[in-house]
Design an enzyme around this catalytic site. Structure first.
Site, PDB file in Angstrom:
ATOM      1  N   LYS A 158       0.680  -1.321  -0.036  1.00  0.00           N
ATOM      2  CA  LYS A 158      -0.129  -0.114  -0.043  1.00  0.00           C
ATOM      3  C   LYS A 158       0.868   1.240  -0.108  1.00  0.00           C
ATOM      4  CE  LYS A 158       0.759   1.930   3.445  1.00  0.00           C
ATOM      5  NZ  LYS A 158       1.936   2.387   4.033  1.00  0.00           N
ATOM      6  N   TYR A 243      -4.556   3.686   6.337  1.00  0.00           N
ATOM      7  CA  TYR A 243      -5.064   2.861   7.059  1.00  0.00           C
ATOM      8  C   TYR A 243      -6.496   3.368   7.820  1.00  0.00           C
ATOM      9  CZ  TYR A 243      -0.807   0.102   7.148  1.00  0.00           C
ATOM     10  OH  TYR A 243       0.194  -0.491   6.458  1.00  0.00           O
TER      11      TYR A 243
HETATM   12  P1  NDP Z   1      12.422   1.567   2.413  1.00  0.00           P
HETATM   13  O1  NDP Z   1      12.803   3.010   2.143  1.00  0.00           O
HETATM   14  O2  NDP Z   1      12.937   1.085   3.705  1.00  0.00           O
HETATM   15  O3  NDP Z   1      12.873   0.777   1.455  1.00  0.00           O
HETATM   16  C1  NDP Z   1      12.522   0.962   0.143  1.00  0.00           C
HETATM   17  C2  NDP Z   1      13.435  -0.020  -0.716  1.00  0.00           C
HETATM   18  O4  NDP Z   1      13.008   0.300  -2.233  1.00  0.00           O
HETATM   19  C3  NDP Z   1      15.030   0.435  -0.504  1.00  0.00           C
HETATM   20  O5  NDP Z   1      15.333  -0.209   0.258  1.00  0.00           O
HETATM   21  C4  NDP Z   1      15.346  -0.164  -1.915  1.00  0.00           C
HETATM   22  O6  NDP Z   1      15.750  -1.319  -1.895  1.00  0.00           O
HETATM   23  C5  NDP Z   1      14.272  -0.031  -2.860  1.00  0.00           C
HETATM   24  N1  NDP Z   1      14.306   1.384  -3.729  1.00  0.00           N
HETATM   25  C6  NDP Z   1      14.244   1.242  -5.169  1.00  0.00           C
HETATM   26  N2  NDP Z   1      14.387   2.479  -5.624  1.00  0.00           N
HETATM   27  C7  NDP Z   1      14.426   3.308  -4.652  1.00  0.00           C
HETATM   28  C8  NDP Z   1      14.492   4.918  -4.559  1.00  0.00           C
HETATM   29  N3  NDP Z   1      14.534   5.580  -5.615  1.00  0.00           N
HETATM   30  N4  NDP Z   1      14.439   5.446  -3.143  1.00  0.00           N
HETATM   31  C9  NDP Z   1      14.468   4.433  -2.397  1.00  0.00           C
HETATM   32  N5  NDP Z   1      14.190   3.112  -2.277  1.00  0.00           N
HETATM   33  C10 NDP Z   1      14.287   2.503  -3.282  1.00  0.00           C
HETATM   34  O7  NDP Z   1      10.600   1.527   2.397  1.00  0.00           O
HETATM   35  P2  NDP Z   1       9.630   0.778   3.046  1.00  0.00           P
HETATM   36  O8  NDP Z   1      10.219  -0.732   3.199  1.00  0.00           O
HETATM   37  O9  NDP Z   1       9.435   1.202   4.610  1.00  0.00           O
HETATM   38  O10 NDP Z   1       8.294   0.862   2.388  1.00  0.00           O
HETATM   39  C11 NDP Z   1       8.314   0.107   1.121  1.00  0.00           C
HETATM   40  C12 NDP Z   1       6.749   0.209   0.594  1.00  0.00           C
HETATM   41  O11 NDP Z   1       6.266  -0.602   1.762  1.00  0.00           O
HETATM   42  C13 NDP Z   1       5.883   1.242   0.643  1.00  0.00           C
HETATM   43  O12 NDP Z   1       5.136   1.397  -0.498  1.00  0.00           O
HETATM   44  C14 NDP Z   1       5.398   1.510   2.016  1.00  0.00           C
HETATM   45  O13 NDP Z   1       4.232   1.932   1.655  1.00  0.00           O
HETATM   46  C15 NDP Z   1       5.214  -0.005   2.118  1.00  0.00           C
HETATM   47  N6  NDP Z   1       4.988  -0.338   3.717  1.00  0.00           N
HETATM   48  C16 NDP Z   1       4.022  -1.016   3.936  1.00  0.00           C
HETATM   49  C17 NDP Z   1       3.778  -1.303   5.284  1.00  0.00           C
HETATM   50  C18 NDP Z   1       2.835  -1.980   5.780  1.00  0.00           C
HETATM   51  O14 NDP Z   1       2.425  -2.207   6.817  1.00  0.00           O
HETATM   52  N7  NDP Z   1       1.769  -2.857   5.066  1.00  0.00           N
HETATM   53  C19 NDP Z   1       4.904  -1.092   6.209  1.00  0.00           C
HETATM   54  C20 NDP Z   1       5.929  -0.085   5.780  1.00  0.00           C
HETATM   55  C21 NDP Z   1       6.044   0.162   4.422  1.00  0.00           C
HETATM   56  P3  NDP Z   1      16.942  -2.092  -2.676  1.00  0.00           P
HETATM   57  O15 NDP Z   1      18.253  -1.461  -1.838  1.00  0.00           O
HETATM   58  O16 NDP Z   1      16.820  -3.642  -2.345  1.00  0.00           O
HETATM   59  O17 NDP Z   1      16.892  -1.793  -4.071  1.00  0.00           O
END
Ligand code: NDP
Length: 392
Positions: A158, A243
């Site tokens: 989401k 949410y």
């Molecule tokens: P993070 O910033 O921690 O991680 C995002 C990951 O995406 C990065 O570590 C990287 O992984 C990759 N990535 C690729 N391109 C980019 C960019 N341009 N900038 C930043 N990151 C990039 O985010 P979250 O894990 O917190 O969130 C990711 C998704 O999950 C979002 O859509 C968020 O809304 C959702 N989410 C849902 C939750 C829930 O409870 N359902 C809780 C938290 C988040 P790599 O280095 O491996 O390429």
């Protein structure tokens, strides 16, 4: 609209109808996966080598996580050590330095490791059945569509996307490929939120007269993508306000018909240069009452209350990964803590295995994007905005 109502009805049916909230043998009837005998809690990384110790994943669907950020690392990968019908088979990452750790921790062969350039080659990989997109919001659409074209079922985090058109393109891509699409709405499998849905939709305390909900937290790092509109699509509304919107719909069993919304004051103009710092909205519900909502990146709250003639019921800690707390006119809710992500993923795997519709499909994700866009439109225009959902 009928589809949404059916989803909510199926969600409500998943829970026990008992007025007393002591959880018991009815757990089996809830359709929730049991917490492992080990009692691992969500986010527990001490189970890092579990997959190694239990390599028999032959009857499970293989999942590849796309984007190894915080949620994938601390919630989804650990949850995938508890799932019964799916396992962590692969990764897609743009950061080569993460690969070794993930491969070692989860016993993953080189063949199941991808980057964003060679991701489409996943079409040849029979070990991967489901692609789980956990990227910044504006990247969801591209990777869901690429995954569908590669013949994979998809779970998308989401918010589903940052535009309604993207949502529709994602739904169509999965339909055209004959693959299932679900949204990472973990709370649709969480006992306290399921109880809210049951109490509201079954009118256990009579008709709802008002809903009040909010989700906000104090955001840290000012350089993160959540504060960049091109990647996030907006501020706290996209991240956590969603949410409250989702909970308004499943608690009421209804979709709002119009909205008036206001942006809150910005106390940090630099940090919130591109997105809202806080906002509030008032939905008019089909039954005529108002559902109030708010969200913030500068305050901590997380609750929902439904008001009825026979008293109020609600969650004072509603939307976290754990620690839910709830009350009704009959007393406090006492329900089990589960691993929400494991429940959500296992349900989707079973939907694929049994060729059954998911209760959290792309259409539900699009519904919430439509509602969020209506909130923004009301803020920009200063007017009430009518909400219309697409057919199907
Ligand atoms: P993070 O910033 O921690 O991680 C995002 C990951 O995406 C990065 O570590 C990287 O992984 C990759 N990535 C690729 N391109 C980019 C960019 N341009 N900038 C930043 N990151 C990039 O985010 P979250 O894990 O917190 O969130 C990711 C998704 O999950 C979002 O859509 C968020 O809304 C959702 N989410 C849902 C939750 C829930 O409870 N359902 C809780 C938290 C988040 P790599 O280095 O491996 O390429």
């Amino acid at each position: 609209m009928i589809g949404y109502a059916l989803n909510i009805s199926r969600m409500a049916k998943q829970i026990t109808t008992r007025r007393r909230f002591i959880y018991n043998a009815a757990l089996a009837g809830v359709g929730l996966p049991l917490i492992g005998a080990s009692g691992f809690c969500n986010g527990d990384t001490s189970q890092q080598n579990l997959q190694k110790q239990n390599p028999d994943n032959s009857n499970k669907l293989g999942i590849a996580l796309v984007g190894l950020g915080s949620y994938a690392t601390h919630q989804l990968a650990p949850a995938l050590q508890q799932t019964k019908h799916a396992y962590l088979a692969g990764i897609v990452t743009g950061t080569p330095s993460k690969i070794d750790t993930w491969q070692q921790r989860y016993s993953m062969p080189d063949a199941n490791v991808y980057n964003y350039s060679n991701f489409d080659e996943i079409i040849k990989n029979k070990a991967i059945d489901i692609v789980y997109v956990v990227l910044p919001n504006s990247m969801h659409a591209e990777y869901v569509i690429r995954a569908a074209k590669a013949g994979k079922h998809v779970i998308c985090e989401k918010p589903m996307a940052i535009t309604v058109d993207d949502c529709t393109a994602m739904i169509n891509a999965c339909q055209n490929a004959g693959r299932m699409l679900s949204i990472g709405y973990r709370l649709h499998f969480e006992p306290y939120n399921l109880t809210m849905a049951r109490l509201g939709t079954q009118r256990v305390y009579g008709a709802i007269k008002k809903i009040d909900t909010g989700f906000g937290f104090t955001i840290g790092d000012p350089t993160q993508w959540r504060l960049k509109k091109a990647l996030s699509g907006g501020g706290p509304l996209q991240d956590v306000g969603i949410y409250s919107i989702n909970a308004t719909c499943y608690t009421s069993g209804q979709v709002p018909t119009s909205v008036i919304a206001q942006e809150g004051p910005k106390t940090d103009l630099q940090k919130f240069a591109e997105v809202e710092q806080s906002l509030s909205w008032q939905f008019t519900m089909p039954d005529g009452y108002t559902a109030y909502g708010k969200s913030s990146y500068a305050e901590n709250y997380n609750y929902i209350t439904a008001y009825t003639a026979k008293g109020d019921f609600g969650l004072t800690s509603a939307f976290g990964y754990n620690g839910q707390k709830g009350f009704t006119p009959d007393g406090i809710m006492q329900l089990p803590a589960i691993n929400q992500q494991a429940a959500q993923i296992d349900d989707f795997a079973q939907c694929i295995i049994n060729k059954k519709a998911t209760i959290v499909p792309g259409q539900l994700g699009r519904r919430d994007v439509i509602l969020m866009q209506a909130i923004y439109e009301s803020i920009y225009t200063g007017k009430s905005v009518a909400i219309k959902m697409p057919d199907g």
